[in-house]
Design an enzyme around this catalytic site. Structure first.
Site, mmCIF file in Angstrom:
data_model
loop_
_atom_site.group_PDB
_atom_site.id
_atom_site.type_symbol
_atom_site.label_atom_id
_atom_site.label_comp_id
_atom_site.label_asym_id
_atom_site.label_seq_id
_atom_site.Cartn_x
_atom_site.Cartn_y
_atom_site.Cartn_z
ATOM 1 C CG HIS A 161 -1.764 1.094 1.498
ATOM 2 N ND1 HIS A 161 -1.296 2.331 1.863
ATOM 3 C CD2 HIS A 161 -3.115 1.204 1.421
ATOM 4 C CE1 HIS A 161 -2.318 3.164 1.999
ATOM 5 N NE2 HIS A 161 -3.430 2.506 1.732
ATOM 6 C CB CYS A 208 -3.721 11.815 -1.054
ATOM 7 S SG CYS A 208 -4.435 10.172 -1.001
ATOM 8 C CE1 TYR A 209 -1.998 5.920 -1.221
ATOM 9 C CE2 TYR A 209 -4.066 6.324 -2.364
ATOM 10 C CZ TYR A 209 -3.361 5.775 -1.308
ATOM 11 O OH TYR A 209 -4.033 5.097 -0.332
ATOM 12 C CG ASP A 221 -6.720 9.435 -3.624
ATOM 13 O OD1 ASP A 221 -6.548 10.674 -3.665
ATOM 14 O OD2 ASP A 221 -7.180 8.842 -2.635
ATOM 15 C CE LYS A 275 -8.389 1.020 -3.062
ATOM 16 N NZ LYS A 275 -9.649 0.979 -2.306
ATOM 17 C CG ASP A 305 -9.809 10.815 -4.586
ATOM 18 O OD1 ASP A 305 -9.370 10.480 -5.676
ATOM 19 O OD2 ASP A 305 -10.398 10.012 -3.826
ATOM 20 C CG ASP A 335 -9.820 16.517 1.680
ATOM 21 O OD1 ASP A 335 -8.593 16.492 1.889
ATOM 22 O OD2 ASP A 335 -10.408 15.643 1.011
ATOM 23 C CG HIS A 344 -7.341 14.526 -1.071
ATOM 24 N ND1 HIS A 344 -8.269 14.121 -0.151
ATOM 25 C CD2 HIS A 344 -6.887 13.408 -1.686
ATOM 26 C CE1 HIS A 344 -8.387 12.789 -0.219
ATOM 27 N NE2 HIS A 344 -7.564 12.339 -1.143
ATOM 28 N NE ARG A 399 -5.374 -0.529 -0.699
ATOM 29 C CZ ARG A 399 -6.528 -0.932 -0.203
ATOM 30 N NH1 ARG A 399 -6.763 -2.215 -0.011
ATOM 31 N NH2 ARG A 399 -7.473 -0.066 0.092
HETATM 32 ZN ZN LIG Z 1 -6.726 10.375 -1.250
#
Ligand SMILES: [Zn+2]
Length: 424
Positions: free
Chosen positions: A233, A284-285, A282, A279, A337, A344, A347, A276
């Site tokens: 992850h 934030c990754y 996103d 998935k 995201d 938010d 993020h 992952r």
């Molecule tokens: Zn995220």
């Protein structure tokens, strides 16, 4: 500095060839992936129709206004983060430092007072005043105070008590629980290593066995799971790798397997990262995954790998910038995201951190910039281990290294415990 203006990767004719292929096997996962790709394709083509010469812009002013307001007032939607208040301070302060927007001295001083109220009498910081100390808000509070970087901010941290708290969550196998009576996972090792190294409280016993425990979290995929045996992850892999770098043990990990895993997490069509296997992308990754590449680059460089680039990280830096600038910005400020999601502060912090990593290669001695769009899009660099600006890391280390390392739990305490055991 290279600025990329005319040719966007996502506008190239062959770009649709990167769309997901399900090999004739339709699943819930493949349906979701298609839906996300369609929404991103819409964002790309709308942008293309509106701009004959593409110059993706970072909405600096809007992000600044959104962040500034958040430091003083949060909407009811943030009630669920009542146990994560130091995180809000960190996410906002780090986003502002990346944008190179100074925080007024009075606001910085108020943040210090607030974080001081979050500090527990047992040491460490809690998610809010009166709550139990926990490693995650401890990490966030220490980072926030180091970003503020004033004498007042440094003096908030009770280092003796912080060390007591770290020992209270240390486990015999080298791992850490997030709080007394709480769960073990690799985040805790990173939070502990990060705050202990920044504030100079590392004793020989504190991280005994930790490297072996982290190593046992690396699995067959090449990334790390939260605990041994779990799926790899992005968030946990970053925490494990960054903790190993702090402990000077990163070479114990299978770095090539880790590199193969993380580079496979950048999405072919979207340009951003997934957390992952199987998935969705996103924002934030952009930090949790892309932030691994500077750590890996340095680790492989010190191993003597002569094939490494001297100008670029080993991921598509331009594609990530396209994803963040075109798909993750709320026009009213704040980042998110993926298209359709709301903004938010979490993020916002990690999209901007990832954008900074994608813009800046190297460090002070060897530096190469690749900034998509106008020069004003350029953010300040971030330290890939602590995720605060490098000069703030330097200042904190300089400040705390003038102070002696606390002694840690006294030997009598251990003797007393043995005595109690003898009586059983
Ligand atoms: Zn995220």
């Amino acid at each position: 500095m290279d600025t990329v203006a005319s040719s966007l990767r996502c506008f190239e004719e062959c770009h649709p060839l990167e769309l997901f292929k399900d090999d004739g096997l339709q699943t819930v996962t493949s349906d979701e992936q298609r839906k996300v790709e369609r929404s991103i394709q819409n964002v790309f083509s709308t942008y293309q129709q509106m701009h004959s010469s593409p110059q993706p812009a970072l909405l600096r002013e809007q992000h600044y206004q959104y962040l500034k307001k958040g430091l003083r007032h949060l909407s009811d939607a943030y009630e669920c983060l009542d146990a994560s208040r130091p995180w809000l301070c960190y996410w906002i302060l780090h986003s502002l430092e990346l944008l190179e927007e100074p925080v007024p001295a009075s606001v910085a001083s108020d943040v210090c007072d607030f974080l001081s109220r979050c500090q527990s009498s047992r040491g460490g910081f809690a998610g809010g005043p009166g709550q139990h100390p926990h490693l995650a808000p401890t990490y966030a509070a220490v980072n926030a105070l180091c970003i503020i970087g004033t004498e007042k901010a440094y003096n908030v941290i009770n280092r003796d008590k912080l060390l007591d708290f770290l020992f209270s969550v240390k486990q015999p196998d080298g791992s850490f629980v997030m709080h007394v009576g709480g769960e073990v996972d690799v985040r805790s090792a990173y939070c502990a290593a990060s705050v202990a190294s920044l504030t100079n409280i590392i004793t020989p016993a504190l991280f005994e066995g930790t490297q072996h425990w982290i190593l046992s979290c690396q699995n067959w995929e090449g990334g790390l799971g939260g605990v041994p045996g779990l799926e790899a992850h992005g968030g946990y892999t970053f925490c494990g790798m960054a903790a190993m770098v702090i402990l000077g043990k990163e070479h114990m990990l299978d770095l090539k397997a880790l590199l193969r895993w993380v580079t496979g997490k950048q999405m072919r069509f979207e340009g951003g990262f997934q957390g992952r296997c199987n998935k969705l992308v996103d924002g934030c990754y952009s930090f949790w995954q892309a932030g691994l590449l500077p750590l890996l680059h340095r680790a492989l460089f010190t191993e003597g790998d002569s094939t490494l680039s001297l100008t670029n990280w080993m991921f598509e830096q331009q594609a990530l910038q396209e994803y963040i600038l075109l798909c993750c910005q709320n026009p009213a400020g704040g980042l998110l995201d993926k298209p359709g999601k709301s903004r938010d502060f979490y993020h916002t912090c990690y999209c901007l951190s990832g954008l900074s990593i994608a813009q800046h290669f190297g460090n002070r001695d060897l530096h190469h910039e690749l900034v998509l769009g106008r020069g004003e899009n350029k953010l300040a660099p971030t330290h890939p281990v602590y995720n605060i600006c490098p000069e703030k890391v330097g200042q904190a280390i300089q400040h705390f290294h003038r102070l002696p390392v606390p002694e840690g739990p006294r030997a009598e305490a251990a003797t007393g415990e043995t005595g109690a055991m003898d009586q059983l």
